[in-house]
Scaffold this motif. Structure first.
Motif, PDB file in Angstrom:
ATOM      1  N   ALA A 281       0.892  -1.172   0.000  1.00  0.00           N
ATOM      2  CA  ALA A 281       0.000   0.000   0.000  1.00  0.00           C
ATOM      3  C   ALA A 281       0.925   1.216   0.000  1.00  0.00           C
ATOM      4  O   ALA A 281       2.132   1.066   0.210  1.00  0.00           O
ATOM      5  CB  ALA A 281      -0.870   0.002   1.248  1.00  0.00           C
ATOM      6  N   LEU A 282       0.364   2.408  -0.204  1.00  0.00           N
ATOM      7  CA  LEU A 282       1.241   3.577  -0.107  1.00  0.00           C
ATOM      8  C   LEU A 282       1.653   3.751   1.355  1.00  0.00           C
ATOM      9  O   LEU A 282       0.798   3.705   2.248  1.00  0.00           O
ATOM     10  CB  LEU A 282       0.508   4.838  -0.572  1.00  0.00           C
ATOM     11  N   PRO A 283       2.949   3.940   1.625  1.00  0.00           N
ATOM     12  CA  PRO A 283       3.335   4.158   3.029  1.00  0.00           C
ATOM     13  C   PRO A 283       2.839   5.516   3.523  1.00  0.00           C
ATOM     14  O   PRO A 283       2.636   6.428   2.726  1.00  0.00           O
ATOM     15  CB  PRO A 283       4.866   4.134   2.979  1.00  0.00           C
ATOM     16  N   LYS A 284       2.656   5.605   4.831  1.00  0.00           N
ATOM     17  CA  LYS A 284       2.366   6.926   5.410  1.00  0.00           C
ATOM     18  C   LYS A 284       3.644   7.749   5.381  1.00  0.00           C
ATOM     19  O   LYS A 284       4.747   7.177   5.430  1.00  0.00           O
ATOM     20  CB  LYS A 284       1.923   6.781   6.864  1.00  0.00           C
ATOM     21  N   ILE A 285       3.483   9.048   5.351  1.00  0.00           N
ATOM     22  CA  ILE A 285       4.668   9.918   5.393  1.00  0.00           C
ATOM     23  C   ILE A 285       4.554  10.849   6.594  1.00  0.00           C
ATOM     24  O   ILE A 285       3.538  11.529   6.764  1.00  0.00           O
ATOM     25  CB  ILE A 285       4.800  10.742   4.090  1.00  0.00           C
ATOM     26  N   ASN A 286       5.577  10.832   7.434  1.00  0.00           N
ATOM     27  CA  ASN A 286       5.652  11.796   8.543  1.00  0.00           C
ATOM     28  C   ASN A 286       6.620  12.898   8.152  1.00  0.00           C
ATOM     29  O   ASN A 286       7.806  12.625   7.913  1.00  0.00           O
ATOM     30  CB  ASN A 286       6.207  11.122   9.810  1.00  0.00           C
ATOM     31  N   ILE A 319      -1.092   9.429   2.836  1.00  0.00           N
ATOM     32  CA  ILE A 319      -1.519   9.912   4.161  1.00  0.00           C
ATOM     33  C   ILE A 319      -0.297  10.594   4.757  1.00  0.00           C
ATOM     34  O   ILE A 319       0.775   9.983   4.888  1.00  0.00           O
ATOM     35  CB  ILE A 319      -1.981   8.748   5.053  1.00  0.00           C
ATOM     36  N   VAL A 320      -0.454  11.878   5.060  1.00  0.00           N
ATOM     37  CA  VAL A 320       0.705  12.668   5.513  1.00  0.00           C
ATOM     38  C   VAL A 320       0.396  13.280   6.882  1.00  0.00           C
ATOM     39  O   VAL A 320      -0.707  13.793   7.109  1.00  0.00           O
ATOM     40  CB  VAL A 320       1.013  13.818   4.513  1.00  0.00           C
ATOM     41  N   HIS A 321       1.371  13.170   7.784  1.00  0.00           N
ATOM     42  CA  HIS A 321       1.247  13.846   9.078  1.00  0.00           C
ATOM     43  C   HIS A 321       2.455  14.751   9.244  1.00  0.00           C
ATOM     44  O   HIS A 321       3.552  14.411   8.791  1.00  0.00           O
ATOM     45  CB  HIS A 321       1.262  12.844  10.238  1.00  0.00           C
TER      46      HIS A 321
END
Ligand code: SF4
Length: 338
Positions: A281-286, A319-321
């Motif tokens: 899946a697309l990884p989350k990005i912090n 998904i970006v935080h």
């Protein structure tokens, strides 16, 4: 003084040194549930067993040298000291109804990432599982609070201390030990590809975070001169294997450094790189704002550039935080630990 820490043995190894598995479980309960700091406190063990434990093992190999509390956000920095006098930090992070602990795996760090204060501290040695676990025991005792999440993001590269890190995770996740869900643990690495591949076979199932910080090898070499000896394509392939075999979450960490890696072209290149890696899946990005570090000239991105970077990645369906700095006033935020 030179006896090994009892937690440097995994539960299965400890069992073999004792008259029975029952005794091993009693000892683990005393350490993790009842907070015993000496073998003498283990009053339901026979006296001769307590004596032989005292002779053969240590139960504390560090002291709590100092604590500092942030007046701004309640973050608590704890400094532990080894028997040789070396110091290493851990950071207790309150988040309202739960708390995390960011732990160290080495005294000093040899990886010299350009943005990181720990990289300025001379590497002394790896910590043992017992010394790593003592951070959690001291943090819970000092605060009186149960820790929910463990972050291997303190001083040191966890996978450069492979045995220490794996031994620690085994106690953390074992039902004989601390009983953490693997999903409550994040192991962060600067991308030691061979060790990531090895780790994928250990069935630890903890979340993996990759400190990437650049979308190409040339820029990565400037920001992370040592870790960049592993080409990005090999690192991402190793992370993909880990993720496929262990599940959990895989996160990319990206520190935004003004005029270095924070331009729109970098965001697009990062999105292209991660999309083309074909992860499950697309990884989350912090996205991590650079925190000030004395002796390091790199600065944080401007607010508008950081927002633009964030928006560009969102447009590409990530998904970006943006990580909120905690403990900045103690020099305990990301990249500030010394
Ligand atoms: S980011 Fe991690 S590996 Fe790099 S210098 Fe800091 S502690 Fe070491």
């Amino acid at each position: 003084m030179n006896s090994p820490h009892i937690l440097d043995l995994e539960f299965e190894e400890l069992k073999k040194k004792l008259p029975s598995a029952f005794r091993a479980q009693q000892i683990a309960d005393w350490i993790f549930t009842k907070g015993a700091e000496t073998f003498d406190e283990m009053t339901n063990l026979p006296q001769d067993l307590r004596s032989s434990l005292k002779r053969d093992f240590a139960l504390r190999k560090t002291t709590l040298a100092k604590t500092e509390l942030s007046k701004r956000d309640g973050t608590l920095k704890l400094i532990l000291q080894t028997q040789e006098g070396q110091q290493y930090p851990c950071v207790f992070l309150p988040h309202g109804h739960y708390q995390s602990l960011c732990i160290s795996t080495q005294v000093g760090c040899a990886w010299e990432c350009s943005f990181c204060a720990s990289g300025l501290v001379k590497f002394e040695r790896n910590l043992t599982p017992g010394e790593i676990l003592e951070q959690i025991l001291y943090a819970e005792k000092t605060t009186g609070k149960k820790i929910r999440n463990i972050l291997f993001m303190g001083m040191g590269e966890p996978l450069a201390n492979y045995a220490g890190t794996v031994g620690t995770i085994r106690w953390l996740t074992s039902l004989h030990g601390m009983g953490f869900q693997p999903s409550r643990i994040v192991l962060s690495t600067t991308g030691l590809a061979p060790q990531i591949l090895k780790l994928s076979k250990e069935n630890l199932r903890v979340n993996l975070a990759l400190s990437l910080h650049a979308p190409d090898d040339i820029l990565r070499k400037k920001i992370m001169p040592k870790s960049s000896k592993f080409p990005i394509k090999d690192v991402l392939a190793a992370c993909k294997t880990y993720w496929q075999e262990n599940g959990g979450e895989f996160t990319i960490e990206y520190i935004l450094l003004k005029d270095i890696n924070d331009q729109p072209a970098h965001a697009e290149a990062l999105a292209n790189l991660l999309t083309s890696a074909r992860f499950p899946a697309l990884p989350k990005i912090n996205l991590i704002p650079q925190n000030p570090v004395g002796g390091i000239a790199l600065g944080p991105s401007t607010e508008s550039r950081a927002k633009n970077f964030f928006d560009l990645l969102k447009k590409r369906h990530f998904i970006v935080h943006t990580r909120k700095p905690q403990g900045q006033d103690l020099e305990a935020a990301c990249g500030q630990l010394q």
